[in-house]
Motif scaffolding. Structure first.
Motif, PDB file in Angstrom:
ATOM      1  N   UNK A  40      -9.067 -32.338  41.178  1.00  0.00           N
ATOM      2  CA  UNK A  40      -9.961 -31.490  39.872  1.00  0.00           C
ATOM      3  C   UNK A  40      -9.803 -31.401  38.688  1.00  0.00           C
ATOM      4  N   UNK A  41      -8.335 -32.007  38.837  1.00  0.00           N
ATOM      5  CA  UNK A  41      -8.206 -32.124  37.144  1.00  0.00           C
ATOM      6  C   UNK A  41      -8.225 -33.195  36.635  1.00  0.00           C
ATOM      7  N   UNK A  42      -7.411 -34.144  37.336  1.00  0.00           N
ATOM      8  CA  UNK A  42      -7.594 -35.422  37.449  1.00  0.00           C
ATOM      9  C   UNK A  42      -8.684 -36.418  37.137  1.00  0.00           C
ATOM     10  N   UNK A  43      -9.952 -35.411  37.971  1.00  0.00           N
ATOM     11  CA  UNK A  43     -11.306 -35.695  37.505  1.00  0.00           C
ATOM     12  C   UNK A  43     -11.590 -35.286  36.074  1.00  0.00           C
ATOM     13  N   UNK A  44     -11.336 -34.757  36.101  1.00  0.00           N
ATOM     14  CA  UNK A  44     -11.856 -33.545  34.863  1.00  0.00           C
ATOM     15  C   UNK A  44     -10.650 -34.410  33.446  1.00  0.00           C
ATOM     16  N   UNK A  45      -9.699 -35.439  33.577  1.00  0.00           N
ATOM     17  CA  UNK A  45      -8.989 -35.165  32.668  1.00  0.00           C
ATOM     18  C   UNK A  45      -9.124 -36.623  32.310  1.00  0.00           C
ATOM     19  N   UNK A  46      -9.330 -38.049  33.407  1.00  0.00           N
ATOM     20  CA  UNK A  46      -9.801 -39.273  32.983  1.00  0.00           C
ATOM     21  C   UNK A  46     -10.764 -39.264  31.700  1.00  0.00           C
TER      22      UNK A  46
END
Length: 68
Positions: A23-29
């Motif tokens: 979830x963090x990677x999907x939001x930070x990309x």
């Protein structure tokens, strides 16, 4: 029996951690992509300004030499 509880807790923590990391990677990309886009745009502008200043100084020196 204690090992089963410990293993279950570790497995649950690992599964939740993987989901939160995804979830963090999907939001930070997108945010990182936008940041790199702005950075490269600023770099391009700086490069064009540097080339312009270089050409201005080069031609100004030639005019000064011709006038002298």
């Amino acid at each position: 029996m204690s090992y089963v509880k410990t293993f279950g807790a570790v497995a649950a923590t690992g599964a939740i951690s993987v989901l939160l990391l995804k979830l963090l990677v999907a939001a930070a990309s997108p945010i990182l992509g936008m940041l790199f886009g702005f950075l490269l745009t600023a770099l391009k502008i700086g490069l064009f300004v540097a080339v312009g200043v270089f050409l201005y100084r080069m031609f100004r020196r030639r005019r000064d030499e011709m006038a002298a």
